[in-house]
Design an enzyme around this catalytic site. Structure first.
Site, PDB file in Angstrom:
ATOM      1  N   GLU A 103       0.835  -1.210   0.000  1.00  0.00           N
ATOM      2  CA  GLU A 103       0.000   0.000   0.000  1.00  0.00           C
ATOM      3  C   GLU A 103       0.864   1.253   0.000  1.00  0.00           C
ATOM      4  O   GLU A 103       0.554   2.243  -0.659  1.00  0.00           O
ATOM      5  CB  GLU A 103      -0.961  -0.025   1.180  1.00  0.00           C
ATOM      6  CG  GLU A 103      -2.049  -1.070   0.986  1.00  0.00           C
ATOM      7  CD  GLU A 103      -2.883  -1.284   2.221  1.00  0.00           C
ATOM      8  OE1 GLU A 103      -2.298  -1.539   3.302  1.00  0.00           O
ATOM      9  OE2 GLU A 103      -4.116  -1.203   2.132  1.00  0.00           O
ATOM     10  N   GLU A 123      -3.842  -9.581   3.472  1.00  0.00           N
ATOM     11  CA  GLU A 123      -4.629  -9.284   4.667  1.00  0.00           C
ATOM     12  C   GLU A 123      -5.718 -10.310   4.954  1.00  0.00           C
ATOM     13  O   GLU A 123      -5.992 -10.639   6.101  1.00  0.00           O
ATOM     14  CB  GLU A 123      -5.228  -7.884   4.575  1.00  0.00           C
ATOM     15  CG  GLU A 123      -4.245  -6.770   4.819  1.00  0.00           C
ATOM     16  CD  GLU A 123      -3.441  -6.399   3.583  1.00  0.00           C
ATOM     17  OE1 GLU A 123      -3.429  -7.161   2.589  1.00  0.00           O
ATOM     18  OE2 GLU A 123      -2.794  -5.339   3.613  1.00  0.00           O
TER      19      GLU A 123
END
Ligand code: T1G
Ligand code: NAD
Length: 669
Positions: A103, A123
């Site tokens: 990210e 995740e």
């Protein structure tokens, strides 16, 4: 220094150094924020390279911080700060840019990587969704389909494929830092691409979202995060950037506190603790460059395949030429399957088989470093094999048995140099199942025990040390689980309801379907063997079925009936009749109560295993059930489940007070 800045002309190089994996703890987030402020204010800087020291680029948010309240600067804000920096940032990736690490890289204007690097958003494997824009920026970079694939599976993408998809801008040959600086120098001489927050997300083809709902739900098998991640990507593609970012953050915060996230974090740390037992700290395993497998049957062929897949040359020994031919055919069949599934090229298959020496002559083992025995589960056969191995192998060669139920000490009776003997219990199919139970005897040398763990690492297996008892850890719990399931049948709970309850809990199949698949006769023969040895083995409902010729699918019927050519289990009137005298209906139990009862019974047996020292820690037992028996990861394992249920919940689930051993485990929490 967690963050340091160097200047190479008008290019600044930020180096992150936060071992072991440059996780985005508070200090690192603050350091990167301050660096952005400093470099935006520096007129001599026109671009920034972000690189990491150590084994990998930023591997994500710091998982150890998950249980604590988030402290600013929050990661989404840091990513936005980088994205809107006055000078373009270039992420220079080696190792794995994962989760928050990727990210951050998405907040950079460019991404470059070395060829063996990977990027990913794992995740969902932690029961959450990306929380810093991963589901919003990725579809703006590579489109909805690729974004959904990355986010809902959590699977990383290797650099070459990442380049072809557009996840990265180039693969750097040679020195990453020099290559990234050169890339930055060139990039600032051309018009810059828009930051991802200003790019549109391309819509997928008609019907894509509905199809993905079905596909993702099926693959998730009860895990919540993948479908929530899909919803985030859909919002990112159909809504505006800020709205999608807010939706993602809300979803992330909601999931972060969930039971599934807690369970998956428990498994994450358990999987990192199991391969490094404290007792082996500093113990060096004996070198292993060559291996042999005795027996080319179901397990021998699978073990040989696993060894070959890890690049070890293998000698396969069988009792005669016909058996040897069958063994090689078994092994070739395994690789044929891999070729058919596109997991192995024909050349790769040829290379795998070229690394196998097949013989019936034990003399061929004179110089192998490791031998794994996988012959018939009969003590006389195994003892004869080890007598030959003791005579022909080097005194320091590691000798292992793959026995399921025999006592390794009985197998090693009379063996020369018993310090090199160990149990290595693989699970079928041995080239697929990750679990490896490592069973030392009192004579096993520490470095030979270390060989078990080193081999597991080399084969990509999950090692769990087990003490010696009937069935070690996994099969002992399985036997208790099956007995508890039979008790429910005796209490009038329909067989199909019990299986449905365990599927609803998240198991791939229930205990009775599984027995029909594997065959009821294997366990029956174990029981009969024990009874013949004078052991007290209570009669089971399974005995009744096997004696009536019902061995499972292999005999056309077991706990269920099967129509020829159809493996779908059908409730059986014949079984109802056979068991009629055994059934005394008790109080009604719904599927939730059935599942909680059976998992609590697993936990009871697990606690006894811990109390006897057969397992060293509760989390190891969770790994055994997850990696050997299909216990759903997002439930954390029977021990984690028991700790979540607590004494009161377990009393309700068991219909009795938990044992002292189980109460002791709860006390450890
Ligand atoms: N946080 C804290 N510690 C971590 C960590 C992490 N993310 N990843 C690994 N460690 C520790 C690990 O416990 C071990 O510690 C050591 O590092 C080496 O790990 C906002 C919220 C990076 C591929 O899921 O996949 O970002 O036991 O043995 O085999 O959207 O670690 O030595 O004390 O595994 O070389 C997303 C998880 C987080 C990556 C390296 N990131 N890590 O493998 O070493 S969520 C992940 C891995 C997130 C954002 C969200 C692997 C690895 P110790 P290791 P490895
Ligand atoms: P199998 O019958 O499929 O294979 C056994 C092989 O051993 C046969 O090919 C046989 O020819 C060979 N053999 C017998 N005597 C030999 C000798 N003296 N020298 C060389 N080869 C000899 O059995 P399997 O299912 O592969 O089980 C092997 C071992 O693995 C057993 O101890 C079993 O308990 C254990 N195990 C089995 C499973 C499973 O699910 N099948 C799982 C874990 C462990």
């Amino acid at each position: 220094m967690v963050v340091s800045i160097a200047r190479e002309g008008e290019i600044a190089v930020i180096t992150v150094d936060n071992p072991p994996v440059n996780a985005l703890g508070h200090a690192l987030r603050q350091g990167l924020w301050d660096a952005a402020e400093t470099l935006d204010a520096d007129p001599g800087i026109r671009a920034v390279v972000l690189i990491c020291a150590g084994r990998t680029f930023i591997a994500g948010a710091d998982v150890t911080e998950f249980g604590k309240p988030p402290v600013p600067p929050h990661l989404p804000d840091l990513v936005a700060r980088i994205e809107t920096a006055a000078k373009p940032w270039v992420a220079a990736i080696h190792g794995s840019a994962l989760g928050g690490g990727f990210e951050v890289a998405l907040g950079c204007r460019f991404r470059v990587a070395v060829a063996d690097a990977s990027v990913g958003l794992p995740e969902v494997t932690l029961g959450i969704v990306p929380g810093a824009g991963g589901t919003v920026r990725t579809p703006r970079l590579v489109g909805a389909e690729q974004a959904v694939a990355m986010v809902t599976t959590g699977k990383p993408v290797k650099a070459p494929k990442a380049l072809s998809l557009g996840l990265i801008d180039t693969v750097i040959e040679g020195d990453l830092r020099a290559g990234a600086v050169a890339f930055a120098r060139e990039a600032i001489e051309a018009p810059l691409p828009a930051p991802l927050c200003d790019r549109p997300a391309s819509a997928p083809p008609e019907g894509f979202w509905a199809a993905q709902d079905t596909t993702v739900a099926k693959a998730a098998r009860g895990a919540a995060a993948p479908l929530r991640a899909l919803a985030c990507v859909k919002r990112a593609v159909t809504g505006d950037f800020a709205d999608a970012l807010a939706f993602e953050r809300e979803t992330f915060l909601d999931l972060r506190g969930s039971d599934q996230a807690a369970a998956l974090r428990h498994v994450f740390f358990a999987e990192r603790a199991a391969p490094r037992p404290k007792s082996l700290k500093g113990v060096v395993p004996r070198p292993v460059a060559t291996a042999a497998v005795i027996g080319g049957g179901t397990m021998g062929a699978g073990i040989a395949a696993a060894l070959r897949n890890a690049g070890l040359p293998v000698v396969m020994v069988e009792r005669d030429d016909d058996a040897l031919e069958r063994g090689l055919a078994n092994l070739g069949g395994i690789f044929d399957g891999a070729v058919k599934r596109g997991r192995l090229t024909p050349e790769g298959r040829a290379d795998r088989m070229a690394g196998v020496t097949a013989t019936t002559d034990y003399g061929g083992l004179a110089d192998v470093d490791l031998v794994i025995e996988a012959v018939f589960e009969e003590i006389s056969v195994k003892r004869a094999v080890f007598a030959q191995l003791g005579a022909v192998c080097r005194p320091d060669a590691v000798l292992a048995t793959n026995t399921s139920y025999l006592d390794p000490r009985d197998i090693a009776v009379g063996l020369l140099n018993p310090d090199r003997f160990i149990g290595l219990h693989f699970f079928s199919p041995a080239h697929v199942m990750k679990l490896l139970e490592i069973v030392p005897t009192p004579d096993t040398a520490p470095e030979v025990l270390a060989n078990g763990f080193a081999l597991a690492k080399r084969l990509g297996k999950m090692p769990v040390q087990a003490g010696i008892c009937d069935g070690f850890i996994g099969n002992r719990i399985l036997k208790h689980y099956r007995a508890a399931a039979e008790d429910l049948v005796r209490a009038g709970v329909p067989i199909a309801e019990i299986d449905a309850a365990m599927r609803g809990f998240g198991m791939a199949m229930g205990p009775f379907q599984a027995q029909d698949l594997g065959g009821l006769d294997i366990a029956y023969l174990q029981r009969e063997g024990a009874r013949a040895r004078g052991e007290d083995v209570p009669p089971t409902l399974g005995d009744i079925l096997v004696r009536a010729g019902r061995k499972g699918q292999k005999s056309g019927g077991g706990w269920y009936d099967y129509t020829p050519g159809n493996r779908t289990p059908q409730p059986s009137d014949a079984v109802a009749e056979l068991l009629a005298g055994e059934i005394h209906p008790g109080p009604e139990m719904d599927r939730d109560a059935v599942a909680r009862r059976l998992v609590a019974e697993m936990a009871e047996e697990a606690a006894a295993i811990l109390a006897e020292g057969v397992a060293t820690q509760p989390s190891d037992i969770d790994l055994v059930k997850i990696h050997g028996y299909g216990f759903p990861r997002w439930r954390g394992g029977p021990m984690f489940h028991a700790m979540q249920r607590g004494a009161e919940g377990l009393t309700q689930d068991l219909g009795r007070s938990p044992s002292d051993a189980l109460m002791a485990v709860l006390g450890q929490d």
